[in-house]
Each structure stands twice: as structure tokens, then as C-alpha cells.
Design a protein around this motif. Structure first.
Motif, PDB file in Angstrom:
ATOM      1  N   LEU A   1       0.811  -1.212   0.000  1.00 46.53           N
ATOM      2  CA  LEU A   1       0.000   0.000   0.000  1.00 46.53           C
ATOM      3  C   LEU A   1       0.849   1.269   0.000  1.00 46.53           C
ATOM      4  CD1 LEU A   1      -2.822  -1.037   2.465  1.00 46.53           C
ATOM      5  CD2 LEU A   1      -2.658  -1.362   0.013  1.00 46.53           C
TER       6      LEU A   1
ATOM      7  N   PRO B   1       3.392   1.919  -3.884  1.00 39.98           N
ATOM      8  CA  PRO B   1       2.813   2.486  -5.103  1.00 39.98           C
ATOM      9  C   PRO B   1       2.778   4.010  -5.095  1.00 39.98           C
ATOM     10  CG  PRO B   1       1.207   1.132  -3.932  1.00 39.98           C
ATOM     11  CD  PRO B   1       2.519   0.889  -3.305  1.00 39.98           C
ATOM     12  N   VAL B   2       2.652   4.598  -3.915  1.00 42.70           N
ATOM     13  CA  VAL B   2       2.603   6.060  -3.853  1.00 42.70           C
ATOM     14  C   VAL B   2       3.970   6.645  -4.209  1.00 42.70           C
ATOM     15  CG1 VAL B   2       2.137   8.014  -2.344  1.00 42.70           C
ATOM     16  CG2 VAL B   2       0.717   5.980  -2.226  1.00 42.70           C
TER      17      VAL B   2
ATOM     18  N   SER C   1       4.224   6.590  -7.914  1.00 38.00           N
ATOM     19  CA  SER C   1       3.591   7.758  -8.539  1.00 38.00           C
ATOM     20  C   SER C   1       4.496   8.972  -8.445  1.00 38.00           C
ATOM     21  CB  SER C   1       2.265   8.089  -7.851  1.00 38.00           C
ATOM     22  OG  SER C   1       1.452   6.957  -7.793  1.00 38.00           O
TER      23      SER C   1
ATOM     24  N   LEU D   1       6.077  11.106 -11.589  1.00 36.73           N
ATOM     25  CA  LEU D   1       5.881  12.541 -11.792  1.00 36.73           C
ATOM     26  C   LEU D   1       7.220  13.277 -11.803  1.00 36.73           C
ATOM     27  CD1 LEU D   1       2.715  13.268  -9.617  1.00 36.73           C
ATOM     28  CD2 LEU D   1       2.865  12.695 -12.036  1.00 36.73           C
TER      29      LEU D   1
ATOM     30  N   LEU E   1       4.235  18.975  -2.247  1.00 38.85           N
ATOM     31  CA  LEU E   1       3.449  17.827  -2.690  1.00 38.85           C
ATOM     32  C   LEU E   1       4.331  16.590  -2.757  1.00 38.85           C
ATOM     33  CD1 LEU E   1       0.908  16.547  -3.928  1.00 38.85           C
ATOM     34  CD2 LEU E   1       1.699  17.351  -6.145  1.00 38.85           C
TER      35      LEU E   1
ATOM     36  N   LEU F   1       3.915  12.958  -0.801  1.00 37.51           N
ATOM     37  CA  LEU F   1       3.894  11.646  -1.465  1.00 37.51           C
ATOM     38  C   LEU F   1       5.055  10.793  -0.970  1.00 37.51           C
ATOM     39  CD1 LEU F   1       2.998  12.628  -5.141  1.00 37.51           C
ATOM     40  CD2 LEU F   1       1.485  11.747  -3.371  1.00 37.51           C
TER      41      LEU F   1
ATOM     42  N   PHE G   1      -3.783   2.565  -5.009  1.00 35.27           N
ATOM     43  CA  PHE G   1      -2.994   3.566  -4.290  1.00 35.27           C
ATOM     44  C   PHE G   1      -2.142   4.390  -5.263  1.00 35.27           C
ATOM     45  CE2 PHE G   1      -3.006   3.383   0.439  1.00 35.27           C
ATOM     46  CZ  PHE G   1      -4.117   2.597   0.565  1.00 35.27           C
ATOM     47  N   THR G   2      -1.643   3.736  -6.308  1.00 32.78           N
ATOM     48  CA  THR G   2      -0.878   4.490  -7.307  1.00 32.78           C
ATOM     49  C   THR G   2      -1.759   5.568  -7.918  1.00 32.78           C
ATOM     50  OG1 THR G   2       0.073   2.346  -7.866  1.00 32.78           O
ATOM     51  CG2 THR G   2       0.710   4.201  -9.236  1.00 32.78           C
ATOM     52  N   PHE G   3      -2.963   5.166  -8.334  1.00 32.24           N
ATOM     53  CA  PHE G   3      -3.867   6.132  -8.953  1.00 32.24           C
ATOM     54  C   PHE G   3      -4.306   7.185  -7.950  1.00 32.24           C
ATOM     55  CE2 PHE G   3      -4.502   3.217 -12.564  1.00 32.24           C
ATOM     56  CZ  PHE G   3      -4.423   4.149 -13.573  1.00 32.24           C
TER      57      PHE G   3
ATOM     58  N   ALA H   1      -2.655   8.391  -5.548  1.00 30.34           N
ATOM     59  CA  ALA H   1      -1.587   9.378  -5.403  1.00 30.34           C
ATOM     60  C   ALA H   1      -1.639  10.376  -6.544  1.00 30.34           C
ATOM     61  CB  ALA H   1      -0.233   8.678  -5.358  1.00 30.34           C
ATOM     62  N   PHE H   2      -1.845   9.877  -7.768  1.00 27.95           N
ATOM     63  CA  PHE H   2      -1.934  10.788  -8.908  1.00 27.95           C
ATOM     64  C   PHE H   2      -3.115  11.739  -8.747  1.00 27.95           C
ATOM     65  CE2 PHE H   2       0.411   7.531 -11.613  1.00 27.95           C
ATOM     66  CZ  PHE H   2       1.560   8.285 -11.634  1.00 27.95           C
TER      67      PHE H   2
ATOM     68  N   ALA I   1      -2.535  14.281  -6.141  1.00 24.46           N
ATOM     69  CA  ALA I   1      -1.632  15.303  -6.681  1.00 24.46           C
ATOM     70  C   ALA I   1      -2.432  16.263  -7.554  1.00 24.46           C
ATOM     71  CB  ALA I   1      -0.513  14.648  -7.487  1.00 24.46           C
TER      72      ALA I   1
ATOM     73  N   ALA J   1      -4.504  18.521  -5.283  1.00 22.94           N
ATOM     74  CA  ALA J   1      -3.668  19.478  -4.552  1.00 22.94           C
ATOM     75  C   ALA J   1      -3.218  20.608  -5.473  1.00 22.94           C
ATOM     76  CB  ALA J   1      -2.463  18.763  -3.953  1.00 22.94           C
TER      77      ALA J   1
END
Ligand code: HEM
Ligand SMILES: [Cu+2]
Lengths: 595, 278
Positions: free
Chosen positions: A235, A238-239, A242, A246, A278, A282, B49-51, B53-54, B57, B60
């Protein structure tokens, strides 16, 4: 040599197949081999990570001296015998990255989840051996990229293991933010994929592959800990993925996710509208759970090792499980305690302070349970058991300062000082290494069929334990008087000159502790070939891994899988003939199962 | 599992029960699922969770801007219908196609429970075509927006002085190498129809440039999922046709890949919500 063995694949059809050296030891699907592979890879990484710390500590201790020898050895990082400032930043970045991700995440979990999950729940292998092997090989691919980033021609990544933008986003800001940083991000993305594959496997193996009688509440705490570790990893990582994606866009496509109104070297850059804060959110949404990803497997190992070697049931088995669960949930609610000085709303800071202090509760439950497990036990001293005790000591010492840091008002003073370095090295860095050492000394007979040398183990423990405190204890005081972390030298700060000698002492001890680790490595490889042959159950333990043939066979057990009748902590049970009762022993008539 | 399935397929192990030969008669999973399905569920949780986070973002960054281009104006074009303004028209079609393809896959899973090979294959073909059409639509929308000047690092959607949303013409600034809106001698910008307007407040180099970054980044990541989903669906189709699942005795793979496909669909609903409705 060509041997044939029976392999039970996941569909349960037994079939014969031939093996070569390559298929047996390199591209193996066997959990026992993959476990060793993770351990060897982790040891190599740990030596490199340790070496980097020796290099930057040498700079901190003797900032004005020249080291021509080091220059010949590491010519890219030195000029005129002095570590270059940007190389200093690169060393601390790579040290943190290597230790946190490659050793204490991938290798610690990879080694012990692969070894213990199938063995201790009575399975022939992982649910998906293929995915398991892929997880290792993608980890190796990630390792190759990470190693490449260390030797990137412009310089190794130097934005710290937390890779905050804009430092990590803009190549102009530092030599290491060029190709090195790109390779770092690719390595981490691959690393996350590898962790994902491993984690999926551990969870589904634990849920689905338990042998008859191995109910969830009869699983050893090591398996429980690895189960929760996998959940946290699935959990949290994955963050970070992301965030990494980015950041790669910001670096490669000119987007402004994490960038806004920046001036570098007098010229304004065209970025606008993004937010570096940000990225911090993350990152720490992974970053805090990550520290628990590191410590949970060590906690599981220690719970197991302490119970076995003090010949007592672990104290509060269910409390241990529920505190693991508590930590799992809470670890996602405290991340912003790393960001108290980022300008966040003080009210929000207060909320995160409360959550942060709450997470100390499950952590303390565990500490009390370890201490009560030890209390009045018939403690057997050996390297495994004392490393486990060392873990508890370090975890307490480092955990207490966590409570200081968790209060936003105190943290504003202490943030980014050596106090934080002391906190997390004791509570996580060294403690998790101690858990890992305890695990290696304890399960070495299971992994390699031979015993490790005890004398060398004691020397290893003694120097490392005392050394860890000598290195990190003084850092509390340095931090309290404001010495900032990640500084190249303190020549310009008169106030910190009082610590010049302290820095020398710390560095000398660091070098001694680093060298001591080679005693362990020597012991390890020497025992692999020349150690005393291990008996079937060297520690008189109850768990299933000690019922499988010592030499290690495909499928783990000849014939049927063992059947489990009791919990794993029947040590010194009143009325029993021996001081342990194996999980495979049926309950006697009238005997009540302990919980 | 419903009773109807028991009856249509009495000899089969239930696909969502661990098959006994998995762990040789060992304990059942507390969540009553085969290991493969457990893996898929956890994978989807992780991917969610990946999505998230996007999307967080996105929220925000968007909330930190005082002005954001109105989606009703940005997404109002239709292919082949030059000049027609249909706010949200095209994306509604796209979304319907994706939902429809999910329904097809549900039917494929159902036919799998009935061990109906041809039924599975037929509905999978439907699902695959739906996915491809969705990707085709996305490709059109992307190229349309790129044509209008949208870039990951530049946003041509700006307000003029009267507060009307316009699409400004843009060009690379020779000296800086940065894309900017083209300004004429009166410091007015020229929109894509060639009409000059006075620049609205705070719109010097263009609209919020993170708009394009977020749009391409997040819809692109979703599109990548659709693409992998199509590949997996094709694998299921091939394995169905060559009888792999029939020999295996169950069509659980259709169900597992189906879960993924529905997930991709579900994620789109959130992406849709974020970019088109907010
Ligand atoms: C008793 C519970 C704990 C509390 C209340 C706590 C609190 C904190 C706080 C507030 C910080 C931020 C300090 C700063 O940067 O200003 C911090 C840093 C850190 N903590 Fe803890 N902590 C606890 C336990 C742990 C544990 C168990 C681990 C690891 C296993 C850990 C690992 C770390 C790490 C790695 C950092 C520093 C990260 C960095 O900035 O590079 N902590 N801790
Ligand atoms: Cu933390």
C-alpha cells in the motif's frame, strides 16, 4: 552434476525434472535458494553501503586533512586527497538509499520471507515460485541501475535518500542531479515492481498455502510480521512509484508537478504552478510506512528467537499480532511528522503529533512483551539470542527519542539535526541489522545445514553493540546543540568546534565496527563450508522448518506435508517430558492448547 | 458461489475456493479465494494507491490555482464534426464504450462458469474491441488537444480581458526556447480562429501549465492500463480458443483478468470525474 528431484508445482502434479547448476542455483524457483540469493545480494550491498559511510565519516572527522590513498582508490570522488563536496552529498545519499531500500527492505524481507513463509506454514514453496524468482531478478536489475547511478559520469545522485525536488528535479542544481538521478529513479521504480511481486506472493502464500492444522492463530510471529510487512509494502510503495513517475516527467518532459517559480544561478526557469511540498507528502506517505516495512520483519524474527532461546512461550501472542496490526494501520497516519517545518498549518501539525504519539502504544506493547518473554526465562546465550536482546535495547533507546521528535514543538528545534540521525539509526538502522543478524545466526543451520562459529559471533556482537552506542549516542547531544545533518564540514561554525574531537571518536569507532563486520562475513562463508554439521533441530524449536530434512529437498518434505496440532510456543510446558513440544505433536488426552 | 452454478457445473471445484491440491488438503484461506485471485485483489488494491496518489496530486495542484480552464470549453469537440460544440459529448461516448466493454467481460466470466468456450471467446472479443475503441478515442482526443497547442509544459487555454475562455496561438520563443502565447504589437494574443483579444489578468505565458501535465500524465497512465488490459484480454481469448482453460477445468483466469478490466473501468470513472466534471 545432473540430479532429478520431485517438484510439486502449483497445480500439485508431481513430475520429475533435471537440474543443472544454472537452474539449481542461479535461475532457481526454489524458495530456499531465492532466500540465499537475497541474503548474498544484501550482504554485498551492505558492505558497499558501509564503505560509503566510512568515506563520509572520514571527511567529517578530518575535514582539513588529505588522504592520497583514498584518492588513488576512489579517484572520481576525490581531488587533492579530499572528498569533493558534491561527492560527500552523493555518499550520504547512496548510503541511505542502499541501506534502507536494498539491504533492510529487499534483502531482509526477501531473505526471511522466502525462507520462513513456506517452511513455517508447511508449504512446499511459494504460491507462485515463478513470480518469486522474477521478484529477485527484477531486484537485481534495480541493483544494476542503482550501482550504475553511483558511477554516473557527472556524479552520483546527491539529493539525499529522500530526493526532494527541486534538487532532484533540476540537473542544473548539482552534478548528481543529471544522469545519476535519472538512473536512481529508474532503479527505484524497478525496485518497487520487485517489492510488489514479492509482497503479492507472501500474502497469498500465507493465506492459501497453510498446511492442515496451521490455522492463522497457530502461525509463528515471524510469519505474522512478514504478512503485515507485505501489506504495508503493497500500500505504501505504489505512492512512491507515482511520485517517481511525476518526478521523471518533471525532469524529462518539462512539466511542473513539483516545481514553481525557480531561479537557478540568476536565471528564472519556466516552471510554474507545481509544489515541492506535494512531493514531500507523497514521499513520506511511503517514507514513514517504509521504516515499519524495515522493522516489522526484524520484530518478527526477534519475537521468535527470544521465545526459543529463553525457552518460554512468547508473552502475549495475540497482543503481539494485534500490535502488529495496529502499527500497520497507524503507520499510514503519521507521515507528516517528517514535515513539521514545511510550513504546515499548526493545527495539522497537532493532529499528526497526536497520531505519532499514539503509534508509540503498539510499539511499547511489543517492547514490554519481549521483556516479559525474557523475564525469568531459561535464557540460552548464543549469538542469535544476544543479537535479539541487542535489538530490544536499541529499539527502546531509539524509540524513546521518537516520542520527542513526534511533538511538533520539540521537532522544530531538532529537525534535520544529528538528533534525528541518532534516533533513526538506533531505532531502525542498527536495530533492524541486529534483527537480521539474529535471524542469520538462528536460521543458518536451516539455510546451509551447518552451524556458525559462536566465538566469532560473540566478538561480532560485542564490538557492534558497544560500537553502535558509541557512534550514535553522542549524536543526540550534537543534535540538541543544533549541529545540522548533511553538512560537509563545520569549519565555519565556531559553536560546533567543541564537537571536533567527538567527530573523530565517532569516525574511529565507525571504522572499527565496519571492519568487525568482516568477522561476520568470514564466519558466514567459512561455516558454510567447514562449519559443524547441523543436527535436525539444533535449537530444540517447535516450528515446522526444523522437521524438514537438513540437506534441503525440493518440496521441503518427503511424502505428506506435516500436520499441525498446536501453537508454535509450547516451550517449558508444565507436564511435558521435554522443554519444547513440536507443532506436529498431537495434543495429549486432556491437554489444553495454549494461546 | 450461487447454487445455479453448482448445478450447471457439479464436478468442478469452485473457482473461488482454494483447490485442495493447492496445499494438499491444508487450511482454507480466511478470505475464501484461490491464491491467484487473492493476488489479483491485492494487486488492484496496490494499483488503486498508485492512482490515488496521482489524483490527490491533481487535486492538490488544482486547488492551489485560482483559475482553471473550464472543462465544458476545453472538451467540447467532436471528431468529423468541425465547428460543432458538444461539451462532454465525446467523453460520454468514450466512457460508455469502456463501460460496455466491461459488461461484455462480465458476460465472458459468466459463460466461463458455464464452461461455454465459444461464449467466453465471443464476449471477450467484444471486450477487446471495446478497449481498442476506447484507446482510439483517447488517441483522437490527445491529438486534438495537442493540435490546439496543449503540451505537458504549456497551456493555451486562457481568459481574455472580458473573462471568456479562448484558445491562444502559441509559438516557441526564439531567445528562451520556451513555448509562449504569441502576442501582437498591441500586446494582444491571437486565438486559434485568428481573432485578437486582450489578455486576461494573470495569463501572461498561458493558462496554468500543470493542466496539460496532469491531463497527459494521468490519462496517459490510465491509457497504459487499458493497453495492458487489452493485451491480457487477448491472452485470455487465445488461451480460451486453444482450450487451455477447458483442459484446466475452470475459467478462473477469465475472472481474474476480468477483475483487472473492471478496475481499469472504475479508475476511469474517477479520472473522468476529476478532469471532465470538476
Ligand atoms: C516510537 C515511535 C516513533 C516516533 C514517535 C518517531 C518519530 C519520528 C519523527 C517525528 C521523525 C522526524 C524527525 C525530523 O526529521 O525532524 C522521525 C524520523 C525518523 N524515524 Fe522515527 N519515530 C518512531 C519510531 C521509529 C521507528 C520504529 C523507525 C524505524 C524502524 C523510525 C525511523 C525513522 C527514520 C528513518 C527517520 C528519519 C528519516 C529522515 O529524515 O531521513 N522511527 N521519527
Ligand atoms: Cu516517521
Amino acid at each position: 552434476m545432473v540430479t532429478s528431484a520431485i517438484e510439486n508445482n502449483i497445480d500439485g502434479q508431481a513430475h520429475h525434472h533435471t537440474e543443472t547448476f544454472i537452474s539449481k542455483y542461479i535461475f532457481s524457483l526454489d524458495h530456499k535458494i531465492i532466500s540465499r540469493q537475497f541474503l548474498f545480494a544484501g550482504m554485498a550491498w551492505a558492505v558497499l553501503g558501509g564503505l560509503l559511510s566510512v568515506l563520509f565519516r572520514t571527511q567529517l572527522a578530518w575535514p582539513n586533512e588529505t588522504f592520497p590513498v583514498l584518492e588513488t582508490l576512489f579517484s572520481t570522488w576525490y581531488t587533492d586527497g579530499i572528498l569533493k563536496p558534491e561527492a560527500y552529498n552523493a555518499m550520504i545519499t547512496m548510503h541511505g538509499t542502499i541501506m534502507i531500500f536494498f539491504v533492510l527492505t529487499a534483502s531482509l524481507t526477501g531473505t526471511f520471507a522466502n525462507l520462513l513463509v513456506p517452511f513455517q506454514i508447511g508449504a512446499r514453496d511459494m504460491a507462485s515460485p515463478l513470480l518469486n524468482a522474477l521478484s529477485f531478478w527484477i531486484f537485481i536489475l534495480a541493483s544494476v541501475f542503482m550501482l550504475a547511478s553511483l558511477f554516473a559520469p557527472d556524479g552520483a545522485p546527491s539529493a539525499g535518500w529522500t530526493v526532494y525536488p527541486p534538487l532532484s528535479a533540476l540537473p542544473q542544481t548539482s552534478p548528481g542531479s543529471g544522469l545519476g538521478m535519472t538512473l536512481w529513479l529508474i532503479a527505484i521504480a524497478l525496485f518497487i515492481i520487485s517489492t510488489l511481486m514479492g509482497g503479492l506472493n507472501y500474502i497469498s502464500t500465507i493465506l492459501n498455502m497453510r498446511t492442515k492444522g496451521m490455522t492463522m492463530y497457530r502461525m509463528p510471529l515471524s510469519v505474522w510480521a512478514l504478512f503485515f510487512t507485505a501489506i504495508v509494502g503493497l500500500l505504501a510503495f505504489p505512492v512512491l512509484l507515482s511520485a517517481a513517475v511525476l518526478l521523471i516527467f518533471d525532469r524529462g518532459l518539462g512539466t511542473s508537478f513539483f516545481l514553481s517559480n525557480i531561479v537557478v544561478g540568476g536565471s528564472p526557469l519556466p516552471y510554474s504552478g507545481g509544489s515541492p511540498i506535494l512531493f514531500q507528502h507523497l514521499f513520506w506517505f511511503l517514507g514513514h510506512p517504509e521504516v515499519y516495512i524495515i522493522i516489522l520483519p526484524a520484530m518478527g524474527i526477534v519475537s521468535e528467537v527470544l521465545a526459543i532461546h529463553s525457552r518460554k512461550p512468547v508473552f502475549g501472542y495475540k497482543a503481539m499480532i494485534f500490535s502488529l496490526l495496529g502499527i500497520t494501520i497507524m503507520s499510514f497516519l503519521v507521515w507528516a511528522h517528517h514535515m513539521f517545518v514545511s510550513g504546515m498549518n499548526p493545527f495539522l501539525g497537532g493532529v499528526f503529533t497526536v497520531f505519532t504519539l499514539l503509534i508509540a502504544i503498539p510499539s511499547s506493547i511489543k517492547v514490554f512483551n519481549w521483556l516479559t518473554t525474557l523475564w525469568r526465562g531459561n535464557f540460552h546465550i548464543n549469538p542469535a539470542s544476544i543479537f535479539a536482546v541487542g535489538f530490544v535495547s536499541l529499539f527502546i533507546s531509539g524509540g524513546l527519542t521518537g516520542i520527542w521528535l513526534g511533538s511538533s514543538t520539540v521537532d522544530i528545534r531538532l529537525h534535520d539535526t544529528y538528533f534525528v540521525i541518532a534516533h533513526f539509526h538506533l531505532v531502525m538502522g542498527v536495530a533492524a541489522f541486529f534483527g537480521m543478524f539474529a535471524g542469520v545466526y538462528h536460521w543458518f543451520p536451516r539455510m546451509f545445514g551447518r552451524m556458525m562459529n559462536n566465538t566469532m559471533g560473540y566478538i561480532h556482537f560485542g564490538i557492534t553493540f558497544v560500537g553502535a552506542y558509541l557512534i550514535f549516542w553522542p549524536m543526540h547531544f550534537m543534535g540538541l546543540s543544533g549541529v545540522p545533518r548533511r553538512y560537509y564540514h563545520f569549519n565555519e561554525f565556531d559553536a560546533f568546534s567543541q564537537y571536533a574531537n567527538m567527530n573523530v571518536i565517532i569516525t574511529v569507532v565507525t571504522i572499527i565496527v565496519f571492519i568487525t563486520q568482516f568477522i561476520f562475513i568470514f564466519n558466514f562463508f567459512h561455516s558454510m563450508y567447514f562449519g559443524k554439521k547441523a543436527p535436525q533441530n539444533p535449537w530444540n524449536a517447535t516450528t515446522l522448518e526444523w522437521t524438514s530434512p537438513v540437506e534441503g529437498i525440493h518440496g521441503n518434505w518427503e511424502g505428506d506435508l506435516p500436520v499441525v496440532h498446536r501453537w508454535p510456543y509450547d516451550y517449558s510446558k508444565p507436564g511435558a517430558d521435554e522443554d519444547f513440544i513440536a507443532q506436529t505433536t498431537p495434543l495429549k488426552e486432556g491437554e489444553i492448547e495454549s494461546h | 458461489m450461487s447454487e445455479a452454478l453448482e448445478i450447471t457445473n457439479p464436478t468442478q471445484h469452485h473457482s473461488n475456493w482454494p483447490t485442495p491440491d493447492n496445499n494438499e488438503g491444508g487450511e482454507k484461506s480466511p478470505v475464501n479465494m484461490s491464491y491467484g485471485k487473492t493476488m489479483m485483489w491485492y494487486f488492484l488494491l496496490s494499483d488503486a494507491f498508485t492512482f490515488s496518489a496521482f489524483l490527490i496530486a491533481y487535486l492538490a495542484i488544482r486547488m492551489s490555482h485560482v483559475w482553471w480552464p473550464n472543462p465544458n470549453h476545453v472538451f467540447n469537440a467532436m471528431p468529423f464534426l468541425e465547428g460543432v460544440k458538444a461539451p462532454m459529448g465525446f467523453v460520454t461516448i468514450m466512457t460508455s464504450i469502456l463501460i460496455l466493454s466491461s459488461v461484455f467481460v462480465v458476460r465472458a466470466v459468466q459463460e466461463g462458469h458455464r464452461m461455454n468456450k465459444n461464449g467466453v471467446a465471443m464476449w471477450m472479443v467484444g471486450g477487446i474491441i471495446g478497449g481498442m475503441m476506447f484507446l482510439g478515442c483517447q488517441a483522437w482526443e490527445w491529438s486534438h488537444l495537442i493540435h490546439e497547442g496543449l503540451r505537458p509544459f504549456f497551456n493555451p487555454f486562457i481568459l481574455d480581458a472580458e473573462g471568456t475562455l479562448r484558445i491562444a496561438q502559441s509559438a516557441i520563443n526564439e531567445t528562451t526556447g520556451i513555448r509562449e502565447i504569441a502576442v501582437n504589437a498591441q500586446n494582444q494574443f491571437v486565438d486559434v480562429h485568428g481573432v485578437a483579444h486582450t489578455i486576461g489578468e494573470g495569463m501572461k505565458q498561458g493558462g496554468p501549465e500543470t493542466f496539460g501535465a496532469l491531463f497527459f500524465g494521468i490519462t496517459g497512465f490510465h491509457g497504459f492500463h487499458v493497453f495492458t488490459g487489452i493485451c491480457l484480454n487477448i491472452y485470455v481469448l487465445v488461451a480460451t480458443l486453444n482450450g487451455t482453460f477447458e483442459r484446466r477445468g475452470h475459467y478462473e483466469m477469465v475472472e481474474k483478468i476480468g477483475l483487472y478490466w473492471h478496475f481499469v473501468d472504475l479508475v476511469w470513472i474517477f479520472v473522468f470525474l476529476a478532469f471532465y466534471l470538476m
